[in-house]
Design a protein around this motif. Structure first.
Motif, PDB file in Angstrom:
ATOM      1  N   ASP A  62      30.868  31.789 -28.895  1.00  0.00           N
ATOM      2  CA  ASP A  62      30.634  32.953 -29.579  1.00  0.00           C
ATOM      3  C   ASP A  62      29.986  32.506 -31.024  1.00  0.00           C
ATOM      4  OD1 ASP A  62      31.651  34.558 -27.836  1.00  0.00           O
ATOM      5  OD2 ASP A  62      33.504  34.742 -28.627  1.00  0.00           O
ATOM      6  N   ALA A  65      26.283  31.403 -30.244  1.00  0.00           N
ATOM      7  CA  ALA A  65      25.286  32.860 -30.127  1.00  0.00           C
ATOM      8  C   ALA A  65      24.923  33.391 -31.229  1.00  0.00           C
ATOM      9  CB  ALA A  65      26.228  33.595 -28.754  1.00  0.00           C
ATOM     10  N   PRO A  68      22.376  30.581 -33.630  1.00  0.00           N
ATOM     11  CA  PRO A  68      21.624  29.642 -32.709  1.00  0.00           C
ATOM     12  C   PRO A  68      21.348  28.542 -33.429  1.00  0.00           C
ATOM     13  CG  PRO A  68      21.075  31.769 -31.970  1.00  0.00           C
ATOM     14  CD  PRO A  68      21.576  32.053 -33.231  1.00  0.00           C
ATOM     15  N   GLU A  88      25.517  28.363 -19.625  1.00  0.00           N
ATOM     16  CA  GLU A  88      25.109  29.535 -20.189  1.00  0.00           C
ATOM     17  C   GLU A  88      25.653  29.546 -21.895  1.00  0.00           C
ATOM     18  OE1 GLU A  88      24.014  33.393 -20.593  1.00  0.00           O
ATOM     19  OE2 GLU A  88      23.931  32.390 -18.717  1.00  0.00           O
ATOM     20  N   ASP A  89      26.838  28.768 -22.283  1.00  0.00           N
ATOM     21  CA  ASP A  89      27.205  28.833 -23.489  1.00  0.00           C
ATOM     22  C   ASP A  89      26.195  27.888 -24.282  1.00  0.00           C
ATOM     23  OD1 ASP A  89      29.300  30.104 -23.017  1.00  0.00           O
ATOM     24  OD2 ASP A  89      30.802  28.467 -22.794  1.00  0.00           O
ATOM     25  N   PRO A  92      21.981  28.805 -26.614  1.00  0.00           N
ATOM     26  CA  PRO A  92      21.316  28.866 -27.897  1.00  0.00           C
ATOM     27  C   PRO A  92      21.181  27.641 -28.593  1.00  0.00           C
ATOM     28  CG  PRO A  92      23.267  30.507 -27.309  1.00  0.00           C
ATOM     29  CD  PRO A  92      22.980  29.444 -26.377  1.00  0.00           C
TER      30      PRO A  92
END
Length: 312
Positions: A62, A65, A68, A88-89, A92
């Motif tokens: 989090d 994201a 970044p 996915e994590d 960024p």
């Protein structure tokens, strides 16, 4: 070099700690619970008559994201089951010049990362380290001095960025090498880990225990032959000398050796059955290579996996 280590478990945590201790700019991307534990206790590596601790720089998915940051190097050290979420994590953190070094076994993750980030950002790599995570303290237990990382471009070319990464790793005391072909090296490790994993999981014992009874050595040899046949059909034959080295390991009398997959199996934990075995036997079918013993080991591990998933 700005480095992101995805995961602070037994392998990624130890490599990352070695890099941080050597003065590199290292950040660990971890889950919130692991972040809380590391902030309280620090990242500790113990074993081999040594103990050292760092106060790691941490970021959660989090947080990354929300702010970044493009990293130069990403060491991706997660279990196969966590690969999709980890990819996915770390999105960024990946910029146009980011180099991703995956520290997983097998080959399936390479294809997934290529599709997600592009093959030009992903290196082939083989990690060799003997560590485990203390489930009570969260400390990394280093069981042997081995800390090796083989890495290279997927197409086998030698590039300045690979040498730059190798130099950074070597500067932290990591035995970093550039093999002739990194993907071939990945195949060869895959052959070994599926052989010893199939042997110990089928027989529920150590290498020494299995070879101490009639038929044990013959089974170990047959499993190795099947795995080598798949690699050869895929264009990555295992040299005779390396095959003999593997054979010596899996047929050693008195050896207490068991792989981490067997330890997971014995403790009732999930295993990487599909990533390591399901993928291997699927490739064998496409290549027309019979693997009856590996098929049996895969079925055995799938039954265990289904039981674990049912009760979790």
């Amino acid at each position: 070099m700005k480095i992101l280590v995805v995961g602070a478990g037994a392998t990624g945590g130890c490599f990352g700690a070695m890099l941080a201790r050597a003065g590199q700019d290292v950040t660990f991307l971890v889950r919130p619970a692991r972040a809380a534990a590391l902030r309280e206790r620090g990242l500790r590596v113990v074993g081999r008559e040594e103990e050292w601790r760092i106060d790691p720089v941490l970021v959660t998915a989090d947080e990354l994201a929300a702010a970044p940051v493009a990293y130069d190097l990403v060491l991706l050290s997660v279990k196969a089951a966590g690969l999709a979420r980890a990819a996915e994590d770390l999105g960024p953190a990946v910029g146009p010049d980011t180099v991703i070094v995956p520290q997983l076994n097998g080959l399936a993750h390479l294809e997934a990362l290529n599709e997600r980030f592009g093959a030009d950002r992903v290196l082939g790599a083989v990690t060799k380290m003997v560590t485990t995570l203390d489930q009570d303290t969260g400390d990394i237990l280093r069981l042997a001095p081995l800390a090796q990382l083989l890495l290279g471009e997927q197409d086998g070319t030698v590039t300045p960025r690979v040498e730059a990464v190798r130099a950074v790793l070597a500067g932290a005391g990591i035995d970093a090498r550039v093999p002739e072909n990194a993907v071939t090296a990945m195949w060869h490790k895959w052959v070994f880990i599926t052989t010893i994993g199939a042997l110990t999981s089928l027989m529920r014992g150590t290498v020494g225990e299995i070879n101490a009874v009639p038929g044990g050595t013959e089974l170990a040899t047959a499993l190795l032959d099947e795995a080598c046949a798949v690699a050869a059909a895929a264009g990555h034959p295992v040299p005779d000398a390396e095959r003999q080295e593997n054979l010596d390991v899996v047929t050693a009398t008195g050896s207490p050796l068991v792989p981490s997959l067997y330890r997971d199996l014995a403790s009732g934990a999930p295993t990487e059955v599909e990533h390591l075995f399901g993928d291997l036997v699927a490739r064998a079918r496409r290549l027309g290579v019979p693997t009856p013993l590996m098929d049996l080991a895969t079925l055995n591990l799938r039954v265990h996996q289904a039981r674990v998933e049912k009760t979790s």
